[in-house]
Design an enzyme around this catalytic site. Structure first.
Site, PDB file in Angstrom:
ATOM      1  N   HIS A 131       0.830  -1.220   0.000  1.00 17.37           N
ATOM      2  CA  HIS A 131       0.000   0.000   0.000  1.00 17.37           C
ATOM      3  C   HIS A 131       0.861   1.265   0.000  1.00 17.37           C
ATOM      4  CE1 HIS A 131      -3.865  -2.114   0.899  1.00 17.37           C
ATOM      5  NE2 HIS A 131      -3.056  -2.980   1.504  1.00 17.37           N
ATOM      6  N   ASN A 203     -10.327  -2.877   2.570  1.00 15.55           N
ATOM      7  CA  ASN A 203      -9.981  -2.973   1.145  1.00 15.55           C
ATOM      8  C   ASN A 203     -11.235  -2.818   0.303  1.00 15.55           C
ATOM      9  OD1 ASN A 203      -7.235  -3.392   1.413  1.00 15.55           O
ATOM     10  ND2 ASN A 203      -7.335  -5.611   1.149  1.00 15.55           N
ATOM     11  N   HIS A 395      -3.852   1.098  12.328  1.00 18.10           N
ATOM     12  CA  HIS A 395      -3.630  -0.140  13.083  1.00 18.10           C
ATOM     13  C   HIS A 395      -4.967  -0.758  13.477  1.00 18.10           C
ATOM     14  CE1 HIS A 395      -2.425  -3.088  15.891  1.00 18.10           C
ATOM     15  NE2 HIS A 395      -2.409  -2.348  16.976  1.00 18.10           N
ATOM     16  N   TYR A 418       0.808  -4.108  12.257  1.00 19.80           N
ATOM     17  CA  TYR A 418       0.643  -2.688  11.936  1.00 19.80           C
ATOM     18  C   TYR A 418       1.463  -1.758  12.830  1.00 19.80           C
ATOM     19  CZ  TYR A 418      -2.681  -3.884   8.332  1.00 19.80           C
ATOM     20  OH  TYR A 418      -3.241  -4.376   7.181  1.00 19.80           O
TER      21      TYR A 418
HETATM   22 FE1  HDE Z   1      -2.541  -4.823   5.524  1.00 20.35          FE
HETATM   23  N1  HDE Z   1      -0.732  -4.047   5.980  1.00 20.35           N
HETATM   24  N2  HDE Z   1      -1.891  -6.647   6.067  1.00 20.35           N
HETATM   25  N3  HDE Z   1      -4.319  -5.673   4.922  1.00 20.35           N
HETATM   26  N4  HDE Z   1      -3.201  -3.054   4.918  1.00 20.35           N
HETATM   27  C1  HDE Z   1      -0.361  -2.767   5.809  1.00 20.35           C
HETATM   28  O1  HDE Z   1       0.749  -1.487   7.420  1.00 20.35           O
HETATM   29  C2  HDE Z   1      -0.795  -6.884   6.820  1.00 20.35           C
HETATM   30  C3  HDE Z   1      -4.657  -6.983   5.009  1.00 20.35           C
HETATM   31  C4  HDE Z   1      -4.458  -2.736   4.501  1.00 20.35           C
HETATM   32  O2  HDE Z   1      -3.174   3.452   3.988  1.00 20.35           O
HETATM   33  C5  HDE Z   1       0.978  -2.450   6.430  1.00 20.35           C
HETATM   34  O3  HDE Z   1       1.080   0.711   7.807  1.00 20.35           O
HETATM   35  C6  HDE Z   1      -0.753  -8.269   7.237  1.00 20.35           C
HETATM   36  C7  HDE Z   1      -6.059  -7.165   4.810  1.00 20.35           C
HETATM   37  C8  HDE Z   1      -4.515  -1.363   4.109  1.00 20.35           C
HETATM   38  O4  HDE Z   1      -1.591   3.297   5.495  1.00 20.35           O
HETATM   39  C9  HDE Z   1       1.378  -3.794   7.065  1.00 20.35           C
HETATM   40  C10 HDE Z   1      -1.872  -8.823   6.723  1.00 20.35           C
HETATM   41  C11 HDE Z   1      -6.548  -5.903   4.584  1.00 20.35           C
HETATM   42  C12 HDE Z   1      -3.236  -0.857   4.321  1.00 20.35           C
HETATM   43  C13 HDE Z   1       0.211  -4.674   6.700  1.00 20.35           C
HETATM   44  C14 HDE Z   1      -2.573  -7.822   5.957  1.00 20.35           C
HETATM   45  C15 HDE Z   1      -5.448  -4.990   4.646  1.00 20.35           C
HETATM   46  C16 HDE Z   1      -2.437  -1.950   4.835  1.00 20.35           C
HETATM   47  C17 HDE Z   1       1.960  -1.815   5.513  1.00 20.35           C
HETATM   48  C18 HDE Z   1      -2.326 -10.243   6.975  1.00 20.35           C
HETATM   49  C19 HDE Z   1      -7.998  -5.497   4.273  1.00 20.35           C
HETATM   50  C20 HDE Z   1      -2.749   0.528   4.045  1.00 20.35           C
HETATM   51  C21 HDE Z   1       2.055  -0.356   5.938  1.00 20.35           C
HETATM   52  C22 HDE Z   1      -2.306 -11.126   5.977  1.00 20.35           C
HETATM   53  C23 HDE Z   1      -8.952  -5.751   5.296  1.00 20.35           C
HETATM   54  C24 HDE Z   1      -2.985   1.444   5.198  1.00 20.35           C
HETATM   55  C25 HDE Z   1       1.260  -0.280   7.134  1.00 20.35           C
HETATM   56  C26 HDE Z   1      -2.533   2.839   4.870  1.00 20.35           C
HETATM   57  C27 HDE Z   1      -1.100  -1.813   5.200  1.00 20.35           C
HETATM   58  C28 HDE Z   1       0.164  -5.945   7.114  1.00 20.35           C
HETATM   59  C29 HDE Z   1      -3.741  -8.080   5.195  1.00 20.35           C
HETATM   60  C30 HDE Z   1      -5.623  -3.572   4.430  1.00 20.35           C
HETATM   61  C31 HDE Z   1       2.705  -4.367   6.617  1.00 20.35           C
HETATM   62  C32 HDE Z   1       0.308  -8.933   8.063  1.00 20.35           C
HETATM   63  C33 HDE Z   1      -6.849  -8.478   4.875  1.00 20.35           C
HETATM   64  C34 HDE Z   1      -5.737  -0.610   3.585  1.00 20.35           C
HETATM   65  O5  HDE Z   1       1.485  -3.684   8.450  1.00 20.35           O
END
Ligand code: HDE
Length: 751
Positions: A131, A203, A395, A418
């Site tokens: 992202h 998402n 987070h 997060y």
């Molecule tokens: Fe994320 N995800 N994600 N994700 N995600 C990040 O956090 C992560 C997942 C989502 O505009 C990171 O600050 C893991 C699902 C959005 O700043 C990180 C898993 C969904 C955004 C991270 C998921 C999301 C992130 C990278 C488990 C939808 C952007 C930078 C499999 C429900 C937020 C950060 C923004 C961002 C980890 C899966 C949505 C690496 C371990 C499911 C919208 O922490």
């Protein structure tokens, strides 16, 4: 003779004309860079900084511990008329380093030079691992009160207004990648509630690729560019992605959503949002329910056409970002309703046989309707991209009382990730003190020190209990967050999934069968394109096997395009009921904030254009005049010229004239001119109409404009309206826009 007089008079006239153009442009064209037009000459008299643009907002001025400071937002940014060092000392010169004589060398003594360059050297922070590319906006959330029967969360109370910051994003690309690539979109909302910040990190696709967070590094490594050449950027059309999703077949559900039109949204404003996981809500009496969160866009869910997405990635890589900010600036504030699907909180945590802890499954809306609980309006753009959009840190664990998590293994892993990621990205543990992240609820934690500590904490006893700080702070039962005492069944420690997680195909088939014929064609096209870009035959064959397990028609059509045989299914095809709510087609939606390109021919007078332009504004849409040259025509600002315009920027085209080839209609100046030859109409205008037609957009023409339709060979076809007047053409085009596209122009071969 005083010769300066006539010269001055001419200069005054030219300056007055230029000021008028500048005023017309800044007042009517969304996207002007500053709040006042720039002057041609370098300004010499010092004055304070200009006010921000009217649509810009900044985070509230709060202390690191959440208290309002009352200071204007400006006080955090640039202030005053004079350039200073970071310590406030005024500077005489910032264009020359301090040298031993004009020919150097530079002296180590030059503290201003060193401060300026050192700070610059460290301007970048690591981009998000996923992202990385995003756009944010401020807004307000208003509760309807409907959720109060299931949660005590105060921000959902009737009429309660809560400030929010939303960041939309793509997943795979780097910070500078294009907006319109085929990908999942992030939709993360920070609610600054009175009871603590709530982050709904969602998402635009309601399911995820994997069922356990431990696989997240793997799916992301597979989706990101190949590690040797670092290509392709921001794409899933490559071998490692398809290798992963065909081996981890749980990914097939998310993948078909990506291959559908959902993977290429028209705008952030026309995307749904989904919390994906099931959450647990608790009311004041301690009763719980399970819920899934949904964002429903007021404008409906709409997508780009694949060719449009590809052209936009080149001609305007900031397509979605620009769209969001221009819409807010034009007053077409994007709106969503927050809704919940509510399920009884039973020990099985299932609903209608669907495992609510499996993040690869939806609950069809026909089985559990989405109940609206509040409205989100985005009404201010950020003042500073880095400070706000880049530094915002979401987070999943930012939860107010009344909302709790479930044991979904993906959600559980995210609860760790997060905060962990911000430690590197934002340089330490105090990221919640960055202005955009400061809570609006009073903060009274016992977290101390660390890099970039902004708070000057009082007291001597940051521990509990203590007798030195009068025992403060105290814990309380009163409206405190409660970790719900959910019973965990006795079980061995295992690295395993529940058996219900093994069904990887039934809902993929459900999605496929819920699509209209044209949406199915787009899905076939996307799989064929993406797999066609893979080198490895084995990967294509493996993915075709997955498609066979989804649907034989889908598999056969994609196999044809790949030149491979279609395999037989290896699992029984699921007997599923389609969910009409999943289709994007068949309803009518408001056309607010849509961009209407108006082709004009200044050579023949524009009397009829002014009223049409005003009518477009009055209908809540944005008119953009497209003319042979820039500046102002008939007092109206020209927003695009034939050289700068491309069809993908407009939702519909109105053709008010048949302009002859302009002076720059030369292939050597503008490749779009092609072999201009001796055409009657400027070839860029013909291309504009031709592309708009190919992308099934509404086209309206009147007067001389009819000639352009003839030249483009589109006259008399569906969705191409000819009218007596511009206003009649606009009315017809507006009706067509309600359905988003003229779908009949996409004949489908599958049912
Ligand atoms: Fe994320 N995800 N994600 N994700 N995600 C990040 O956090 C992560 C997942 C989502 O505009 C990171 O600050 C893991 C699902 C959005 O700043 C990180 C898993 C969904 C955004 C991270 C998921 C999301 C992130 C990278 C488990 C939808 C952007 C930078 C499999 C429900 C937020 C950060 C923004 C961002 C980890 C899966 C949505 C690496 C371990 C499911 C919208 O922490």
């Amino acid at each position: 003779m005083d010769s300066s007089k006539p010269v001055k008079a001419v200069k005054d006239v030219v300056e007055a004309a230029a000021a008028k153009v500048a005023e017309a442009l800044t007042s009517e064209v969304p996207g002007a860079p500053g709040s006042a037009p720039a002057t041609v000459d370098e300004p010499t008299a010092p004055k304070g900084p200009l006010p921000p643009k009217k649509e810009q907002g900044a985070p509230d001025t709060r202390t690191p511990t959440g208290a309002e400071t009352g200071a204007p937002a400006e006080s955090k940014g640039q202030q005053g008329a004079f350039l200073t060092t970071s310590q406030g000392a005024r500077l005489r010169d910032t264009d020359h380093s301090l040298k031993a004589g004009p020919r150097g060398p530079i002296l180590l003594q030059d503290h201003h030079f060193r401060e300026k360059i050192t700070h610059f050297d460290h301007e970048r922070i690591p981009e998000r691992v996923v992202h990385a590319r995003g756009a944010g906006a401020h807004g307000v959330f208003t509760g309807y009160g409907a959720a109060q029967k299931v949660t005590k969360a105060g921000f959902l109370a009737k009429g309660k207004e809560t400030p929010v910051f939303v960041r939309f994003s793509t997943v795979l690309g780097s910070r500078g990648s294009a907006d319109t690539v085929r990908d999942t979109r992030g939709f993360a909302t920070k609610f600054y509630t009175d009871e603590g910040t709530f982050d709904l990190v969602a998402n635009n696709i309601p399911v995820f690729f994997i069922q356990d967070a431990i696989k997240f590094p793997d799916i992301i490594h597979a989706g990101k560019p190949h590690p040797d050449r670092e290509i392709p950027q921001a794409q899933s059309a490559h071998d490692t992605f398809w290798d992963f999703v065909s081996l981890h077949t749980e990914a097939q559900h998310h993948t078909i959503w990506n291959m559908s039109d959902r993977g290429i949204p028209r705008s952030y404003r026309t995307m749904e949002g989904f919390g994906v996981h099931t959450f647990r809500l608790v009311d004041a009496a301690g009763e719980t329910v399970l819920v899934k969160f949904h964002w429903k866009p007021k404008l409906g869910v709409h997508s780009l056409d694949w060719e449009e997405a590809q052209i936009a990635a080149g001609v305007d890589p900031d397509f979605h970002r620009r769209d969001l900010y221009d819409a807010i600036e034009a007053g077409a504030f994007p709106e969503w309703e927050l809704g919940i699907q509510v399920f009884p909180d039973t020990p099985e945590e299932t609903f209608a046989g669907i495992d609510l802890l499996d993040p690869t499954k939806i609950v069809p809306e026909e089985l559990a309707p989405v109940q609206p609980v509040g409205k989100l309006v985005l009404n201010r753009t950020p003042r500073n991209f880095f400070a706000e959009t880049e530094q915002v840190a979401f987070h999943l664990g930012h939860l107010p009382p009344g909302i709790d998590v479930t044991n979904d293994p993906l959600l559980q892993g995210r609860l760790f990730s997060y905060v962990d990621t911000q430690l590197t990205r934002l340089g330490g543990p105090n990221f919640s003190q960055i202005p955009i992240n400061r809570p609006h609820a009073p903060v009274n934690d016992m977290l101390r020190d660390g890099f970039h500590q902004h708070a000057v904490h009082a007291g001597v006893a940051p521990y509990r209990p203590n007798s030195l700080d009068g025992g403060n702070p105290f814990t309380t039962e009163e409206n405190a967050f409660l970790d719900l005492p959910v019973v965990v069944a006795e079980a061995p420690k295992v690295r395993a999934n529940p058996a219900s997680f093994d069904d990887h195909y039934s809902q993929v088939r459900l999605f496929w069968l819920s699509m209209s014929p044209v949406e199915k064609e787009h899905i076939i096209r996307a799989y064929t394109f993406e797999l066609g870009k893979c080198y490895e035959q084995a990967i294509k064959e493996r993915q075709l096997q997955c498609l066979a397990n989804i649907d034989p028609v889908l598999c056969a059509e994609v196999a044809k395009g790949l030149g491979l045989p279609a395999p037989e299914p290896t699992v029984p095809l699921a007997d599923v009921h389609p969910s009409p709510a999943l289709s994007q087609i068949g309803r009518m939606w408001p056309a607010d904030g849509r961009l209407i390109g108006i082709v004009v021919d200044p050579a023949v007078g524009l009397d009829d254009v002014g009223p049409v332009r005003r009518a477009v504004f009055a209908a809540g849409m944005v008119p953009l005049l497209i003319a042979p040259y820039g500046g102002v025509v008939d007092g109206m600002p020209v927003q695009r010229t034939f050289a700068t315009a491309r069809s993908v920027e407009f939702d519909a085209i109105l053709v008010a004239g048949a302009p002859a080839p302009a002076a720059d209609a030369l292939p050597v100046r503008d490749a779009k001119a092609g072999a201009a030859g001796s055409l009657a109409v400027d070839p860029r205008v013909v291309l504009l109409v031709d592309e708009a037609w190919r992308h099934a957009k509404a086209i309206g023409a009147w007067g001389n404009g009819l000639t352009v339709l003839q030249e483009a060979g589109v006259a008399g076809t569906p969705g191409v309206v000819t009218a007596e007047s511009g206003e009649d053409a606009l009315t017809a085009v507006q009706q067509l826009l309600a359905a988003h596209r003229v779908w009949e122009r996409f004949p489908a071969s599958v049912a």
